[in-house]
Motif scaffolding. Structure first.
Motif, PDB file in Angstrom:
ATOM      1  N   THR A  57       0.824  -1.217   0.000  1.00  9.00           N
ATOM      2  CA  THR A  57       0.000   0.000   0.000  1.00  9.00           C
ATOM      3  C   THR A  57       0.853   1.260   0.000  1.00  9.00           C
ATOM      4  OG1 THR A  57      -0.128  -0.078   2.417  1.00  9.00           O
ATOM      5  CG2 THR A  57      -1.910  -1.153   1.195  1.00  9.00           C
ATOM      6  N   THR A 118      -3.247   3.204  -5.227  1.00 12.69           N
ATOM      7  CA  THR A 118      -4.384   3.026  -4.340  1.00 12.69           C
ATOM      8  C   THR A 118      -3.944   2.226  -3.126  1.00 12.69           C
ATOM      9  OG1 THR A 118      -6.634   2.126  -4.182  1.00 12.69           O
ATOM     10  CG2 THR A 118      -5.103   0.929  -5.560  1.00 12.69           C
ATOM     11  N   ASP A 120      -6.350   0.059  -1.965  1.00  7.93           N
ATOM     12  CA  ASP A 120      -7.467  -0.874  -2.009  1.00  7.93           C
ATOM     13  C   ASP A 120      -7.016  -2.163  -2.704  1.00  7.93           C
ATOM     14  OD1 ASP A 120      -9.788  -2.307  -2.737  1.00  7.93           O
ATOM     15  OD2 ASP A 120     -10.998  -0.481  -2.710  1.00  7.93           O
ATOM     16  N   TRP A 121      -6.939  -3.258  -1.948  1.00  4.16           N
ATOM     17  CA  TRP A 121      -6.469  -4.511  -2.498  1.00  4.16           C
ATOM     18  C   TRP A 121      -7.404  -5.041  -3.585  1.00  4.16           C
ATOM     19  CZ3 TRP A 121      -1.720  -6.355  -1.289  1.00  4.16           C
ATOM     20  CH2 TRP A 121      -1.090  -5.804  -0.161  1.00  4.16           C
ATOM     21  N   GLN A 123      -9.195  -3.246  -5.698  1.00  2.90           N
ATOM     22  CA  GLN A 123      -8.942  -2.495  -6.931  1.00  2.90           C
ATOM     23  C   GLN A 123      -7.697  -3.002  -7.629  1.00  2.90           C
ATOM     24  OE1 GLN A 123      -8.788   1.711  -6.029  1.00  2.90           O
ATOM     25  NE2 GLN A 123     -10.959   1.990  -6.518  1.00  2.90           N
TER      26      GLN A 123
END
Length: 417
Positions: A57, A118, A120-121, A123
């Motif tokens: 991330t 991002t 967001d895993w 995404q």
């Protein structure tokens, strides 16, 4: 969702101190980091784990800073797409890890993508090519499966993430990647909508660089299931974009069986050459469409010039051909002739011919230009002509004449008798 747990005791690569050090660094400030893709794929299927890619991330700049703080060296190998390479060292040596920030595609043109980072895993998973590649696991081996790809992996079902047409149009190389994965895992479970999308969009292959096509093709054509997969590519009109119009899948199939019989590693260049039935015109095609190196081009040109080499040659003739061609071209020529003959791929007579390159020590021509100069022959074109004629006589003698015997022939050669 969580798909499975890779037990560390069954997967020692998870406990590698170098991997754990990189994960420690990336998670040191609250960020997330997970192993992604091929390492998990191999581990689940019981295959060796080599390269280990990590998704995080953290932005690439932050990832590099965190690694530097932990004493790790990192290099910006693809900042535009969020990728850095991190080096970690232990008593086992230095290992590199490709670390990529979670991302989503903003704009694609079939070859390149503009991305946004991002945290967001889901995404990140949604922009990947195949469901079996959208798997992540943490340091303990817990597998995360946002798109239900785990079931596809254990059944070896090759399926694009989401809309197959959209995935292919984002990057046309995914057409070849689908077939490359099928050549590795088997074509029986290719997802039908995914295959249909590849067929529909096959013209997009013309937009790709030769370098990218080469990379996928050379891995595809040596796969365990390469022959049936290439048959599918031929039947669906995709293969000509890679190898041209004149195709001989039968020759490829026989070559693959012969390689297995001889316990040879699959040779992507020789397989590509023999997949074509247009030997004399295929070399320029392969040179341009697969970006052959000069050495690869020369190897194929020498193979074309060698022509057919068969067991019909007498023992003396076999040695003469091997001497003139050299071991590599001799082997290539034997294999190429063999796979196009109506004989079994496990034929013992052909194996004997092929093995000559390993079993017969190629002799060295005993004369040099200086030997002729010492006899009073002036340097110049005559030296080269005499050496060529003497070598022909030496070969014709089945390499039996020694230096003195050859030198004794020079007066007659100079007289033209």
């Amino acid at each position: 969702m969580t798909a499975a747990q890779l037990a560390p005791e069954d997967h020692p690569w998870l406990a590698d101190a170098r991997l754990q050090t990189v994960l420690d660094a990336l998670e040191a400030d609250g960020g997330g980091a997970r192993i992604v893709g091929g390492a998990i794929r191999n581990a689940v299927l019981g295959e060796p784990v080599g390269d280990i890619d990590i998704a995080t991330t953290e932005t690439p700049e932050r990832a590099m800073a965190l690694c530097a703080k932990a004493g790790l060296r990192s290099m910006p190998t693809g900042l535009a797409h969020g990728t850095v390479t991190v080096l970690a060292t232990s008593s086992e040596g230095t290992k590199s890890f490709e670390v990529t920030t979670l991302r989503r595609d903003l704009l694609t043109d079939g070859r390149h993508a503009e991305v946004a980072f991002t945290d967001d895993w889901a995404q990140d998973a949604a922009r990947r090519d195949f469901t079996m590649n959208a798997l992540y696991c943490d340091r303990s081996g817990k597998v995360f499966d946002p798109l239900n790809g785990y079931q596809d992996l254990i059944t070896k079902r090759i399926r694009f993430v989401g809309d197959p047409l959209a995935r292919v149009r984002e990057d046309y190389l995914r057409i070849l990647r689908l077939f490359r994965f099928a050549a590795r895992y088997g074509p029986q479970d290719i997802d039908e909508p995914s295959l249909s999308a590849c067929v529909t969009e096959r013209d997009g292959l013309d937009k790709l660089s030769a370098e990218r096509i080469r990379q996928e093709w050379f891995r595809l054509i040596v796969g365990k299931w390469a022959v049936p997969v290439i048959e599918i590519m031929a039947d669906t009109g995709i293969l000509p974009y890679v190898i041209g119009q004149e195709i001989s899948v039968d020759a490829l199939s026989r070559l693959a069986e012969t390689e297995s019989f001889l316990r040879l590693a699959p040779d992507p260049l020789l397989r590509s050459f023999n997949l074509s039935s247009a030997h004399r015109t295929i070399v320029p095609w392969l040179r341009d469409h697969l970006r052959l190196t000069n050495a690869e081009r020369d190897r194929l040109e020498q193979l074309v010039a060698a022509g057919r080499v068969t067991p019909g040659l007498r023992e003396k003739e076999r040695r003469a051909v091997l001497y003139r061609l050299g071991p590599e071209t001799f082997r290539d020529a034997v294999l190429t002739t063999w796979c196009r003959e109506p004989v079994a791929p496990d034929n013992a007579v052909w194996r004997e011919l092929f093995s000559l390159a390993d079993e017969w020590p190629i002799p060295t021509f005993p004369l040099r230009g200086n030997d002729l100069v010492e006899l009073g022959i002036p340097p110049g074109p005559e030296i080269g002509l005499l050496l060529e004629a003497l070598q022909d006589l030496w070969i014709a003698s089945d390499f039996s004449e020694d230096k003195q015997a050859l030198l004794s022939r020079i007066p007659a050669l100079r007289r033209g008798t």
